[in-house]
Design a protein around this motif. Structure first.
Motif, PDB file in Angstrom:
ATOM      1  N   VAL A 486       0.835  -1.201   0.000  1.00 45.01           N
ATOM      2  CA  VAL A 486       0.000   0.000   0.000  1.00 45.01           C
ATOM      3  C   VAL A 486       0.871   1.252   0.000  1.00 45.01           C
ATOM      4  O   VAL A 486       0.595   2.234  -0.703  1.00 45.01           O
ATOM      5  N   HIS A 487       1.969   1.243   0.764  1.00 44.57           N
ATOM      6  CA  HIS A 487       2.864   2.394   0.782  1.00 44.57           C
ATOM      7  C   HIS A 487       3.596   2.553  -0.551  1.00 44.57           C
ATOM      8  O   HIS A 487       3.876   3.695  -0.969  1.00 44.57           O
ATOM      9  N   ALA A 488       3.888   1.455  -1.222  1.00 49.08           N
ATOM     10  CA  ALA A 488       4.477   1.555  -2.562  1.00 49.08           C
ATOM     11  C   ALA A 488       3.490   2.214  -3.527  1.00 49.08           C
ATOM     12  O   ALA A 488       3.878   3.011  -4.393  1.00 49.08           O
ATOM     13  N   LEU A 489       2.207   1.891  -3.359  1.00 50.47           N
ATOM     14  CA  LEU A 489       1.180   2.507  -4.193  1.00 50.47           C
ATOM     15  C   LEU A 489       1.083   4.002  -3.894  1.00 50.47           C
ATOM     16  O   LEU A 489       0.906   4.818  -4.810  1.00 50.47           O
ATOM     17  N   ARG A 490       1.230   4.369  -2.634  1.00 56.48           N
ATOM     18  CA  ARG A 490       1.216   5.787  -2.261  1.00 56.48           C
ATOM     19  C   ARG A 490       2.365   6.531  -2.934  1.00 56.48           C
ATOM     20  O   ARG A 490       2.180   7.652  -3.446  1.00 56.48           O
ATOM     21  N   GLU A 491       3.555   5.959  -2.919  1.00 54.32           N
ATOM     22  CA  GLU A 491       4.698   6.605  -3.564  1.00 54.32           C
ATOM     23  C   GLU A 491       4.467   6.769  -5.058  1.00 54.32           C
ATOM     24  O   GLU A 491       4.863   7.784  -5.651  1.00 54.32           O
ATOM     25  N   ALA A 492       3.806   5.787  -5.664  1.00 57.48           N
ATOM     26  CA  ALA A 492       3.555   5.866  -7.103  1.00 57.48           C
ATOM     27  C   ALA A 492       2.613   7.012  -7.451  1.00 57.48           C
ATOM     28  O   ALA A 492       2.673   7.552  -8.561  1.00 57.48           O
ATOM     29  N   LEU A 493       1.755   7.399  -6.505  1.00 57.67           N
ATOM     30  CA  LEU A 493       0.827   8.501  -6.764  1.00 57.67           C
ATOM     31  C   LEU A 493       1.570   9.772  -7.146  1.00 57.67           C
ATOM     32  O   LEU A 493       1.167  10.502  -8.066  1.00 57.67           O
ATOM     33  N   PHE A 494       2.683  10.068  -6.459  1.00 56.90           N
ATOM     34  CA  PHE A 494       3.392  11.315  -6.697  1.00 56.90           C
ATOM     35  C   PHE A 494       4.265  11.251  -7.953  1.00 56.90           C
ATOM     36  O   PHE A 494       4.817  12.281  -8.364  1.00 56.90           O
ATOM     37  N   ALA A 500       0.727   5.539 -11.138  1.00 53.73           N
ATOM     38  CA  ALA A 500      -0.035   4.985 -10.022  1.00 53.73           C
ATOM     39  C   ALA A 500      -1.030   3.932 -10.500  1.00 53.73           C
ATOM     40  O   ALA A 500      -1.191   2.884  -9.867  1.00 53.73           O
ATOM     41  N   ASP A 501      -1.687   4.193 -11.624  1.00 51.54           N
ATOM     42  CA  ASP A 501      -2.648   3.209 -12.134  1.00 51.54           C
ATOM     43  C   ASP A 501      -1.946   1.937 -12.595  1.00 51.54           C
ATOM     44  O   ASP A 501      -2.496   0.831 -12.483  1.00 51.54           O
ATOM     45  N   ALA A 502      -0.741   2.069 -13.134  1.00 48.37           N
ATOM     46  CA  ALA A 502       0.014   0.873 -13.537  1.00 48.37           C
ATOM     47  C   ALA A 502       0.361   0.030 -12.306  1.00 48.37           C
ATOM     48  O   ALA A 502       0.229  -1.201 -12.317  1.00 48.37           O
ATOM     49  N   GLN A 503       0.778   0.681 -11.220  1.00 48.79           N
ATOM     50  CA  GLN A 503       1.069  -0.037  -9.984  1.00 48.79           C
ATOM     51  C   GLN A 503      -0.202  -0.657  -9.408  1.00 48.79           C
ATOM     52  O   GLN A 503      -0.181  -1.782  -8.889  1.00 48.79           O
ATOM     53  N   PHE A 504      -1.298   0.064  -9.531  1.00 47.41           N
ATOM     54  CA  PHE A 504      -2.591  -0.430  -9.043  1.00 47.41           C
ATOM     55  C   PHE A 504      -3.000  -1.690  -9.803  1.00 47.41           C
ATOM     56  O   PHE A 504      -3.528  -2.652  -9.217  1.00 47.41           O
ATOM     57  N   LEU A 507      -1.072  -4.657  -8.440  1.00 45.91           N
ATOM     58  CA  LEU A 507      -1.590  -5.109  -7.146  1.00 45.91           C
ATOM     59  C   LEU A 507      -2.933  -5.807  -7.286  1.00 45.91           C
ATOM     60  O   LEU A 507      -3.227  -6.759  -6.549  1.00 45.91           O
ATOM     61  N   ARG A 508      -3.734  -5.377  -8.227  1.00 45.40           N
ATOM     62  CA  ARG A 508      -5.028  -6.053  -8.430  1.00 45.40           C
ATOM     63  C   ARG A 508      -4.803  -7.497  -8.867  1.00 45.40           C
ATOM     64  O   ARG A 508      -5.568  -8.391  -8.502  1.00 45.40           O
ATOM     65  N   GLY A 509      -3.763  -7.719  -9.668  1.00 49.22           N
ATOM     66  CA  GLY A 509      -3.473  -9.079 -10.087  1.00 49.22           C
ATOM     67  C   GLY A 509      -3.058  -9.967  -8.929  1.00 49.22           C
ATOM     68  O   GLY A 509      -3.296 -11.182  -8.952  1.00 49.22           O
ATOM     69  N   GLY A 515     -10.401  -6.593  -1.217  1.00 40.68           N
ATOM     70  CA  GLY A 515     -10.855  -5.258  -0.854  1.00 40.68           C
ATOM     71  C   GLY A 515     -10.087  -4.136  -1.512  1.00 40.68           C
ATOM     72  O   GLY A 515     -10.380  -2.960  -1.281  1.00 40.68           O
ATOM     73  N   LEU A 516      -9.109  -4.462  -2.356  1.00 40.56           N
ATOM     74  CA  LEU A 516      -8.313  -3.415  -2.988  1.00 40.56           C
ATOM     75  C   LEU A 516      -9.173  -2.523  -3.878  1.00 40.56           C
ATOM     76  O   LEU A 516      -8.927  -1.317  -3.988  1.00 40.56           O
TER      77      LEU A 516
END
Length: 573
Positions: A486-494, A500-504, A507-509, A515-516
């Motif tokens: 989740v924190h890696a996803l937060r870093e990708a936002l910036f 960020a969507d690519a990282q998302f 994670l969905r996979g 609950g993601l």
């Protein structure tokens, strides 16, 4: 015989500086008490001084030389016969303020004379005095100009003003303190036995000694402290058109309706505070001895300022907003005039049903020794941000903005929000330029705004659902969504919305069905569009910031049907 009347209006206008200039919770509590002296003591004492000891709250201007029209929240309005008497009243009130609460700026203005029997005179006088007060406030020298430094004296550690005397503090050594600081300590009392704590304890529904424990907790033991600012919506419109809220055209009808409305509004504010405290108690927020860690500082009119243990500040603010909406809708002295105003504006055939007020709140959660003046400024800026809901949602709608200040080097809201606004849009947005906002605040509290596109994803329940998804655990306590991911996803936002969507997607996979998807937005993206053609926004940062600052969610392991064996091999390791 015609009765000629003047309106005298008083206001304490530097309330926030006076209250938050110090970092000591006890002095803040004492300042809160001194601010209420304007409407609770000084005006009434001055009325008896000017007009005799026989003055009483039942005086009416038709038979008596003065009438107290309204008081509360550091303001007061008095009807007076005679210009000289009105000026003497201003002198008496402001003189008491200078002597008993040095550093608190209290302004008084005397309005023009009008005939009491002529309809509309009181409404015009209220408008004129409001304009004159604005000019007096800007012309009045501040405390630094009134407290001269010759001969040379030591500076007060709390206020920076010239020291007036040496004061022995209960939690520390003897210190040189200013007259302002000494007055606050006296109002609080050496061990919490002062009048200020007794008044606040009554508002909080507890005993002075118990509330003193709250002050000690917030000052010395709390890990986080929340500053909560709340303010009603639309009161300027209501008071600006109050003649349309009144049944009848006479000044007497206006005065009685104005008095009842103001008193009813203050009662709703205080009762809403009590309801929010009771709700926290039901959530298990009490300290040892059953004391809820909330300290009321300002409860008057539609204003509420409180300090709260940081982990409970957001639930408290949300509960207060809900209670304020509900109470103003059922209190006849408030809902009645509001219904008549709505009827006059819309031309409806009958009175409005359930007409009430909404409110907005700003919550700044900081470390206990963070400068309170900066926390107050941040909370107030968040309150102004929350006021966006008035423009976006038709009708009364409450809103809440917040910030948990992990990094104390950037306390201004602009500096905190600017890095969260990025150029570019998510991959699914198509070609074209645009902006993406990484926070979704403000959030809508309550059920209003159905069908409004801007509200989507911005309800308080949406935020709680994202927090629940981030904190859900299986039976053995392992998180369904690993914190590291989740924190890696937060870093990708910036790094930008497309990154960020690519990282998302990655994670969905790996964590699909855990609950993601509840933290995302449109079309398997982290983002959603707030309005057609508007910005893209994201709710992940908000949810991550308030983990630990909202009530814990129920265990949702059964909902995902997973256990420790459902985690990827590297997470189990």
């Amino acid at each position: 015989m015609s009765v000629r009347v003047r309106l005298v209006s008083f206001e304490a206008w530097n309330i926030t500086r006076f209250m938050f200039v110090t970092g000591k919770q006890r002095e803040i509590a004492g300042a809160s008490e001194l601010i209420t002296h304007l409407d609770r003591r000084w005006v009434r004492e001055s009325l008896r001084e000017v007009f005799g000891q026989g003055y009483g709250p039942g005086w009416r201007i038709e038979e008596r030389p003065a009438e107290l029209l309204e008081s509360g929240a550091g303001t007061a309005k008095v009807l007076v016969r005679g210009k000289d008497e009105a000026r003497r009243l201003v002198t008496a009130v402001t003189g008491r303020a200078l002597r008993q609460a040095p550093g608190l700026d209290v302004c008084g203005v005397v309005g023009g004379e009008f005939e009491w029997e002529r309809p509309g005179g009181l409404h015009r006088a209220l408008d004129e005095c409001a304009e004159e007060l604005a000019g007096v406030r800007t012309a009045l020298p501040g405390p630094d100009a009134r407290f001269l430094r010759l001969p040379v004296v030591d500076s007060c550690r709390a206020t920076g003003l010239p020291a007036a005397q040496v004061l022995g503090l209960p939690d520390g050594p003897v210190e040189a303190r200013s007259a302002e600081s000494v007055a606050k300590w006296r109002a609080y009392g050496r061990r919490g036995e002062g009048e200020g704590l007794a008044r606040m304890a009554e508002l909080a529904g507890t005993r002075p000694r118990a509330l003193a424990e709250v002050v000690e907790h917030l000052n010395d033991r709390a890990e986080w402290v929340g500053t909560v600012y709340a303010d009603g919506n639309g009161l300027g419109r209501v008071f600006g058109s109050f003649e349309r809220c009144v049944e009848g055209e006479s000044n007497r009808a206006y005065a009685e309706e104005f008095r009842a409305f103001s008193a009813g509004l203050q009662e709703c504010t205080r009762e809403a505070f009590g309801c929010a405290v009771a709700e926290l108690e039901g959530l298990g927020a009490a300290l040892k001895g059953g004391i809820v860690p909330v300290l009321p500082l300002v409860l008057g009119g539609d204003d509420m300022v409180a300090l709260c243990a940081g982990e409970w500040a957001l639930p408290f603010a949300e509960a207060y907003l809900r209670a304020f909406e509900r109470l103003t809708a059922v209190r006849e002295t408030v809902a009645g005039p509001l219904g008549r105003l709505e009827q006059a504006e819309t031309g409806a055939a009958g009175p409005s049903v359930g007409a009430g007020l909404s409110a907005c709140a700003g919550v700044a959660v900081v470390k206990p020794h963070f400068p309170f003046v900066d926390a107050q400024r941040l909370a107030y800026a968040l309150l102004r941000e929350a006021k966006q809901v008035k423009e976006k949602v038709p009708g009364p709608c409450s809103g809440l903005s917040f910030h948990v200040l992990y990094d104390s080097t950037q306390a201004g809201l602009g500096r905190l929000r600017d890095p969260c606004t990025l150029a570019g849009t998510p991959a699914g947005a198509g070609a074209g330029e645009g902006t993406t906002r990484l926070v979704a605040q403000p959030y809508v509290v309550g059920d209003r705004g159905a069908g409004v596109a801007w509200v989507r994803g911005r309800r308080w329940a949406d935020l709680l659902d994202r927090v629940a998804a981030l904190t859900a655990r299986v039976a053995d306590g392992e998180r369904l969504l690993p914190s590291s991911q989740v924190h890696a996803l937060r870093e990708a936002l910036f790094a930008g919305p497309r990154v960020a969507d690519a990282q998302f997607a990655v994670l969905r996979g790996r964590y699909g069905g855990r609950g993601l998807e509840r933290v995302g937005g449109d079309a398997e993206s982290l983002f959603w569009r707030e309005e057609p053609g508007g910005r893209w926004v994201c709710g992940l940062l908000d949810a991550m910031d308030v983990v630990g600052f909202v009530p814990p969610a129920r265990d949702e392991a059964a909902a995902v049907g997973g256990g420790a064996d459902a985690a990827p091999a590297e997470e189990r390791a």
